[in-house]
Each structure stands twice: as structure tokens, then as C-alpha cells.
Design a protein around this motif. Structure first.
Motif, PDB file in Angstrom:
ATOM      1  N   GLN A  11      -5.979  60.496  30.488  1.00  0.00           N
ATOM      2  CA  GLN A  11      -6.558  59.285  31.076  1.00  0.00           C
ATOM      3  C   GLN A  11      -7.251  58.405  30.029  1.00  0.00           C
ATOM      4  O   GLN A  11      -8.306  57.831  30.264  1.00  0.00           O
ATOM      5  CB  GLN A  11      -7.535  59.644  32.197  1.00  0.00           C
ATOM      6  N   GLY A  24      -2.440  58.277  33.222  1.00  0.00           N
ATOM      7  CA  GLY A  24      -2.803  57.676  34.498  1.00  0.00           C
ATOM      8  C   GLY A  24      -2.563  56.178  34.488  1.00  0.00           C
ATOM      9  O   GLY A  24      -1.958  55.627  33.570  1.00  0.00           O
ATOM     10  N   ASN A  25      -3.063  55.517  35.519  1.00  0.00           N
ATOM     11  CA  ASN A  25      -2.891  54.069  35.657  1.00  0.00           C
ATOM     12  C   ASN A  25      -4.258  53.435  35.896  1.00  0.00           C
ATOM     13  O   ASN A  25      -4.613  53.063  37.012  1.00  0.00           O
ATOM     14  CB  ASN A  25      -1.936  53.755  36.803  1.00  0.00           C
ATOM     15  N   SER A  51       2.331  57.922  33.021  1.00  0.00           N
ATOM     16  CA  SER A  51       1.601  58.038  34.285  1.00  0.00           C
ATOM     17  C   SER A  51       1.078  59.447  34.503  1.00  0.00           C
ATOM     18  O   SER A  51       0.011  59.635  35.107  1.00  0.00           O
ATOM     19  CB  SER A  51       2.508  57.632  35.456  1.00  0.00           C
ATOM     20  N   THR A  62      -5.310  51.962  30.644  1.00  0.00           N
ATOM     21  CA  THR A  62      -4.038  52.659  30.445  1.00  0.00           C
ATOM     22  C   THR A  62      -2.916  52.051  31.275  1.00  0.00           C
ATOM     23  O   THR A  62      -1.819  52.610  31.307  1.00  0.00           O
ATOM     24  CB  THR A  62      -4.168  54.155  30.802  1.00  0.00           C
ATOM     25  N   GLN A  89       3.791  50.591  34.681  1.00  0.00           N
ATOM     26  CA  GLN A  89       2.906  51.069  35.741  1.00  0.00           C
ATOM     27  C   GLN A  89       2.437  49.916  36.623  1.00  0.00           C
ATOM     28  O   GLN A  89       2.239  50.093  37.831  1.00  0.00           O
ATOM     29  CB  GLN A  89       1.708  51.789  35.129  1.00  0.00           C
TER      30      GLN A  89
END
Length: 284
Positions: A95, A177-178, A173, A183, A188
């Protein structure tokens, strides 16, 4: 027109900036890593070469989510390596933007490696042997002779690597993560706005990717055109075909200091001034 301007002003441009930064850094890492790996694999034995080639190209055949799953197992703070990395060095991968770079590098690396290896294998061995007869070190031969000769393939691999890193989604992802403005990459962003039913924003980012992606094919088209022109030149007689490799050194050949352990090396110049090399087993 006013509606378009209003739409553009309301866009969040952070996905483009994050994707560009991720693509550039991942391409740089893959560039040097791919060249190093390709050189080592070429020098390895047949069995070792087969094993290493399979491992290095594995991310290219695995689904990106599977690669992301393995990266998450390694770098998660709940796993020994990830926890030790965070506690000992203060480095967190999951993340974070570093996770974006790592995921993009792992997925895009095989493209650089395969293109670099194919380019190195196509380098004329005569150039390397001639450089050895002139006393050049192996490192100098690699950077002064091999790399320039393999430039088209390396350039093509670099462009493909950048395009692949820019469009990476699955592994990113899973690992990074998004997180908006941190990020959230273009890929995404497209997935997120599609889920929200915002097809206008999704269409815009799709167009951005479509503008960037075809650029990766330009060098391939150039290489194909060059090969076609070379073939036509040989056929029409505008250029001479490659010379036939001699089967043995002539009587006036000179001994070379770069002889192999079991053979005596010779080198000589033909009537056109081209250098030939014979290592005791085969001619080049």
C-alpha cells in the motif's frame, strides 16, 4: 466546448503522474536488470540456461494477480521478510508507491530480458573475436561492441517495458492497493470509475492509454522495415550478401593472445580489410 473544458478542469490528474513515475522507474530497473540477466544467461550452460530462462520469464506467463499474490506473501508486514524489512530498514512496500514500482518492475521485466537476450544472440561473433584480438577487456567489449550492435533490440525492449509498466493493473492492485493520489494508477482509475458508472472519465483514461501504448510498436515496425529493405538490397544487387565463413585459417594468419584453453587462436585480414578469427575449433 465549454462542457469539455469543464470536464478537463474537474479531472484528477494524479493517476497520470503516478503511472508516469512508476513507468519510468520500473523501466530503468528492468533495463539494467534485464541486460545483466540476459548476459549471464547467455554465458550459462544449456541446463542452467533453461532453468534460469524459465524463472525469469515466469511473470510474463502467470496472471498478474498471481504474481501480485506472491509479492504480497513476501512483503506483507505479517510475513517474516516484510516485517524484518520494515522494522530493520523502515521500508514498507504494501500500500505504498514503492509497491507500485515493484509490481510494475516484476511484470515488465521479462519483456526487457527477452528482448535483450534475443538482441545479444544476434550480435555478429566476428565483432567480439576481433575486439579480443585487439586486447579489449570483456567488460569493454560488452559496452563498446555488444551493446551498440544490439541497440535496436534493446531499444524495442525498453519501449515495450515502459508501456507494460504504465498499464500494469493486477499485481499493482494486489500489492499497492488503490489509494487516490498515492497508489492510484491509470489502470486502477479506469476500473474504479467503471464500477461507479462514470463511463466518460473511463473513456478519457482509456484514450490516454491508447495514445501511449501504440508507441511501443514503432521500433518493431522500424526493425521490420529495415529487414525488408536489406533483403531487397541483396536481391537487387545494391548490397553484397554476407561473406562465407572460411573453414580454416590461411598460412599467413597470426596467432592471437585470446586463445582458448584447448585450442590455438588465429586472426587474419581478407582482401577487403575485414578481420576473421579462428579459435581452434570453428571459424568466425
Amino acid at each position: 466546448m465549454e462542457e469539455l473544458m469543464e470536464f478537463m478542469r474537474g479531472l484528477d490528474w494524479s493517476p497520470l503522474l503516478i503511472s508516469l513515475k512508476t513507468g519510468v522507474v520500473a523501466t530503468i530497473l528492468s533495463f539494467f536488470g534485464g541486460i545483466f540477466a540476459a548476459r549471464q544467461v547467455i554465458k550459462a550452460g544449456p541446463k542452467t540456461k533453461a532453468v534460469l530462462d524459465g524463472i525469469l520469464t515466469l511473470p510474463m506467463v502467470l496472471p498478474p494477480t498471481v504474481a501480485g499474490f506472491f509479492l504480497l506473501l513476501i512483503f506483507s508486514l505479517r510475513r517474516p521478510f516484510g516485517a524484518a524489512l520494515y522494522e530493520g530498514c523502515g521500508i514498507k512496500v504494501v500500500q505504498t508507491w514503492l509497491g507500485c514500482v515493484l509490481a510494475a518492475t516484476v511484470i515488465a521485466f521479462p519483456l526487457m530480458y527477452r528482448n535483450a537476450r534475443a538482441a545479444f544472440e544476434q550480435v555478429d561473433a566476428n565483432l567480439i573475436y576481433a575486439a579480443r584480438t585487439l586486447g579489449m577487456s570483456e567488460i569493454k567489449i560488452f559496452w563498446k561492441v555488444v551493446i551498440p550492435s544490439a541497440r535496436p533490440g534493446i531499444l524495442s525492449g525498453t519501449i515495450l517495458t515502459f508501456a507494460r509498466a504504465m498499464g500494469e493493473y493486477g499485481a499493482t492492485s494486489m500489492l499497492a492497493g488503490n489509494i487516490p493520489k498515492k497508489t492510484g494508477t491509470i489502470s486502477q482509475k479506469i476500473a474504479m470509475v467503471i464500477q461507479n458508472g462514470d463511463y466518460k472519465t473511463a473513456g478519457f483514461w482509456v484514450m490516454v492509454i491508447m495514445v501511449i501504448a501504440p508507441e511501443s510498436r514503432i521500433q518493431n515496425y522500424v526493425d521490420i522495415a529495415n529487414n525488408m529493405l536489406t533483403t531487397c538490397a541483396y536481391t537487387a544487387g545494391w548490397s553484397t550478401a554476407p561473406k562465407e565463413v572460411p573453414q580454416a585459417p590461411p598460412q599467413d594468419a597470426k596467432k592471437s593472445d585470446s586463445a582458448s584453453d584447448d585450442g590455438i587462436a588465429y586472426y587474419w585480414y581478407d582482401s577487403d580489410g575485414d578481420v576473421w578469427y579462428w579459435d581452434g575449433y570453428e571459424n568466425h
